[in-house]
Design a protein around this motif. Structure first.
Motif, PDB file in Angstrom:
ATOM      1  N   ASP A  86      16.926  46.590  85.218  1.00  0.00           N
ATOM      2  CA  ASP A  86      17.145  45.419  84.366  1.00  0.00           C
ATOM      3  C   ASP A  86      18.256  45.693  83.358  1.00  0.00           C
ATOM      4  O   ASP A  86      18.397  46.819  82.873  1.00  0.00           O
ATOM      5  CB  ASP A  86      15.862  45.053  83.619  1.00  0.00           C
ATOM      6  N   PRO A  87      19.057  44.677  82.994  1.00  0.00           N
ATOM      7  CA  PRO A  87      20.128  44.876  82.017  1.00  0.00           C
ATOM      8  C   PRO A  87      19.571  45.335  80.667  1.00  0.00           C
ATOM      9  O   PRO A  87      18.491  44.900  80.243  1.00  0.00           O
ATOM     10  CB  PRO A  87      20.765  43.491  81.897  1.00  0.00           C
ATOM     11  N   LEU A  88      20.311  46.188  80.006  1.00  0.00           N
ATOM     12  CA  LEU A  88      19.926  46.696  78.691  1.00  0.00           C
ATOM     13  C   LEU A  88      20.455  45.719  77.644  1.00  0.00           C
ATOM     14  O   LEU A  88      21.677  45.595  77.452  1.00  0.00           O
ATOM     15  CB  LEU A  88      20.521  48.086  78.473  1.00  0.00           C
ATOM     16  N   ALA A  89      19.561  45.005  76.969  1.00  0.00           N
ATOM     17  CA  ALA A  89      19.982  43.980  76.020  1.00  0.00           C
ATOM     18  C   ALA A  89      20.685  44.586  74.815  1.00  0.00           C
ATOM     19  O   ALA A  89      21.716  44.100  74.347  1.00  0.00           O
ATOM     20  CB  ALA A  89      18.778  43.160  75.568  1.00  0.00           C
ATOM     21  N   ASP A  90      20.125  45.664  74.279  1.00  0.00           N
ATOM     22  CA  ASP A  90      20.700  46.336  73.115  1.00  0.00           C
ATOM     23  C   ASP A  90      20.165  47.766  73.107  1.00  0.00           C
ATOM     24  O   ASP A  90      19.333  48.133  73.942  1.00  0.00           O
ATOM     25  CB  ASP A  90      20.321  45.596  71.830  1.00  0.00           C
ATOM     26  N   ILE A  91      20.629  48.568  72.162  1.00  0.00           N
ATOM     27  CA  ILE A  91      20.184  49.958  72.063  1.00  0.00           C
ATOM     28  C   ILE A  91      19.449  50.128  70.745  1.00  0.00           C
ATOM     29  O   ILE A  91      20.064  50.319  69.690  1.00  0.00           O
ATOM     30  CB  ILE A  91      21.386  50.921  72.158  1.00  0.00           C
ATOM     31  N   ARG A  92      18.111  50.059  70.809  1.00  0.00           N
ATOM     32  CA  ARG A  92      17.318  50.121  69.584  1.00  0.00           C
ATOM     33  C   ARG A  92      16.174  51.124  69.667  1.00  0.00           C
ATOM     34  O   ARG A  92      15.773  51.684  68.654  1.00  0.00           O
ATOM     35  CB  ARG A  92      16.748  48.735  69.247  1.00  0.00           C
ATOM     36  N   THR A  93      15.649  51.379  70.840  1.00  0.00           N
ATOM     37  CA  THR A  93      14.502  52.276  70.978  1.00  0.00           C
ATOM     38  C   THR A  93      14.938  53.609  71.574  1.00  0.00           C
ATOM     39  O   THR A  93      16.073  53.784  72.034  1.00  0.00           O
ATOM     40  CB  THR A  93      13.435  51.649  71.890  1.00  0.00           C
ATOM     41  N   VAL A  94      13.997  54.562  71.588  1.00  0.00           N
ATOM     42  CA  VAL A  94      14.266  55.858  72.201  1.00  0.00           C
ATOM     43  C   VAL A  94      14.610  55.681  73.673  1.00  0.00           C
ATOM     44  O   VAL A  94      15.553  56.289  74.201  1.00  0.00           O
ATOM     45  CB  VAL A  94      13.056  56.798  72.037  1.00  0.00           C
ATOM     46  N   GLU A  95      13.846  54.821  74.352  1.00  0.00           N
ATOM     47  CA  GLU A  95      14.089  54.581  75.775  1.00  0.00           C
ATOM     48  C   GLU A  95      15.459  53.938  75.999  1.00  0.00           C
ATOM     49  O   GLU A  95      16.155  54.267  76.957  1.00  0.00           O
ATOM     50  CB  GLU A  95      12.995  53.687  76.356  1.00  0.00           C
ATOM     51  N   ASP A  96      15.835  53.013  75.105  1.00  0.00           N
ATOM     52  CA  ASP A  96      17.153  52.382  75.211  1.00  0.00           C
ATOM     53  C   ASP A  96      18.259  53.430  75.128  1.00  0.00           C
ATOM     54  O   ASP A  96      19.227  53.401  75.892  1.00  0.00           O
ATOM     55  CB  ASP A  96      17.351  51.359  74.081  1.00  0.00           C
ATOM     56  N   ASN A  97      18.122  54.346  74.187  1.00  0.00           N
ATOM     57  CA  ASN A  97      19.133  55.396  74.015  1.00  0.00           C
ATOM     58  C   ASN A  97      19.237  56.268  75.242  1.00  0.00           C
ATOM     59  O   ASN A  97      20.338  56.621  75.688  1.00  0.00           O
ATOM     60  CB  ASN A  97      18.793  56.251  72.790  1.00  0.00           C
ATOM     61  N   GLU A  98      18.094  56.638  75.821  1.00  0.00           N
ATOM     62  CA  GLU A  98      18.113  57.484  77.021  1.00  0.00           C
ATOM     63  C   GLU A  98      18.772  56.770  78.185  1.00  0.00           C
ATOM     64  O   GLU A  98      19.569  57.377  78.925  1.00  0.00           O
ATOM     65  CB  GLU A  98      16.677  57.876  77.376  1.00  0.00           C
TER      66      GLU A  98
END
Length: 366
Positions: A86-98
């Protein structure tokens, strides 16, 4: 050589046109053959509207103003995705960063794997973490022809939403700042600063350079490649641990390494190999004792044992050394394998010794 420009872009797509403008205006211009814009879902919409729109997109206006040869099919948006796809909407969580780190590292590794491509990576746009991951990936994988940069504009233009690059002529374009002041866009000075970087590619193992390894695992492997040399030998399993990696060795190569390791621990002098066309019975007996310790009284290839009982030949010495080195390099890379190689020294009549320090060699189960 194909020139690739990679830009991080998010809520300020202006950094893309500012970077291209500055690269085109350098004493030695960099005209990209291909541009890849790395972004999240939020940045995707802004890039499509403000940069890539066929009629109003500022990127195509810049292409026309500077008479660049860039074509629409040469510009692509690289949308960062989650592991689920799925597309990454933004980078805010630990998982988003990874997930963002994995996507950026994969892109940089892919481009730098092609020797016919020259990468210019800009850190200016997107989230600060995107720039950090891009710079880290560049440090790991970049080659001498690749460059890393950051773009800077005057504070008065930095937060002006309508400023995308300096106008070519005075009085042509005016930009309204956040305070309401009108500024001539031709007076803006865009500065591209090339960032010096420590290049680590030469010391990385092939598994990191050519594999599909995520960011965290890549960092772990890179750290192991630069750790203090340590050689652990397990005769029972016929394995060694070097540079944080466990490697299985054939008996002939393992015996060769053990032979030199024990000499190093005992403080013995560097070993002089057999002379050309002459068998050395002493070296043959020393090596055979180690080899038969590994294969056991009933094991081993009859050809190896029979040949060495008459003495060791130079060809056997050189071939076994070469095969051992190739196996180490395949697992650790050229630089990573260097501390564990058996190297020769001396201008006349070379003598050979294991490079690993004696105090870091041990025998233990793995």
């Amino acid at each position: 050589m194909k020139k690739i420009l990679v830009c991080m872009t998010g809520m300020s797509p202006q950094v893309v046109t500012e970077t291209i403008y500055a690269l085109a205006r350098r004493p030695v211009p960099f005209f990209p053959d291909e541009i890849r814009l790395v972004t999240t879902l939020e940045g995707w919409d802004l890039a499509c509207k403000n940069l890539l729109d066929a009629e109003r997109g500022h990127l195509w206006r810049l292409v026309r103003d500077l008479s660049l040869s860039l074509k629409p099919e040469s510009v692509s948006l690289v949308r960062l995705c989650r592991r689920s796809g799925d597309p990454l909407a933004d980078i805010r969580t630990v998982e988003d960063n990874e997930d963002a780190a994995d996507g950026i590292m994969t892109l940089v590794r892919e481009i730098t794997a092609d020797p016919n491509k020259e990468l210019h990576l800009s850190l200016a746009g997107g989230r600060k973490t995107m720039g950090f991951y891009a710079g880290y990936a560049f440090s790991l994988f970049s080659r001498p022809q690749d460059r890393l940069s950051h773009i800077m504009v005057p504070p008065s233009f930095e937060f002006a939403p309508d400023f995308y690059y300096p106008a070519l002529r005075r009085g042509e374009t005016f930009i309204r700042t956040q305070s309401g002041e009108l500024l001539d866009a031709a007076t803006a000075e865009v500065t591209l600063s090339e960032i010096p970087i420590v290049r680590l590619r030469h010391a990385l193992p092939p598994s990191l350079l050519h594999g599909e390894i995520g960011f965290s695992e890549s960092v772990r492997i890179a750290q192991q490649a630069f750790r203090f040399p340590e050689l652990v030998i397990d005769l029972g399993s016929r394995k060694i641990r070097v540079g944080g990696r466990t490697i299985t060795l054939p008996p002939t190569q393992l015996a060769f390494l053990v032979w030199f390791a024990r000499r190093k621990i005992a403080g013995a002098e560097a070993l002089r190999p057999p002379k050309c066309d002459l068998r050395n019975p002493v070296l043959g007996q020393e090596y055979l004792a180690v080899y038969q310790e590994i294969v056991g009284p009933m094991g081993g290839a009859d050809r190896t044992i029979a040949g060495l009982r008459k003495g060791m030949e130079l060809a056997f010495f050189e071939q076994t050394q070469s095969k051992l080195h190739k196996r180490l390099i395949a697992a650790l890379g050229e630089e990573g394998a260097r501390p564990y190689r058996i190297t020769g020294s001396g201008s006349q009549g070379k003598t050979y010794a294991l490079s690993t320090p004696a105090e870091t060699i041990s025998f233990a189960p793995l």
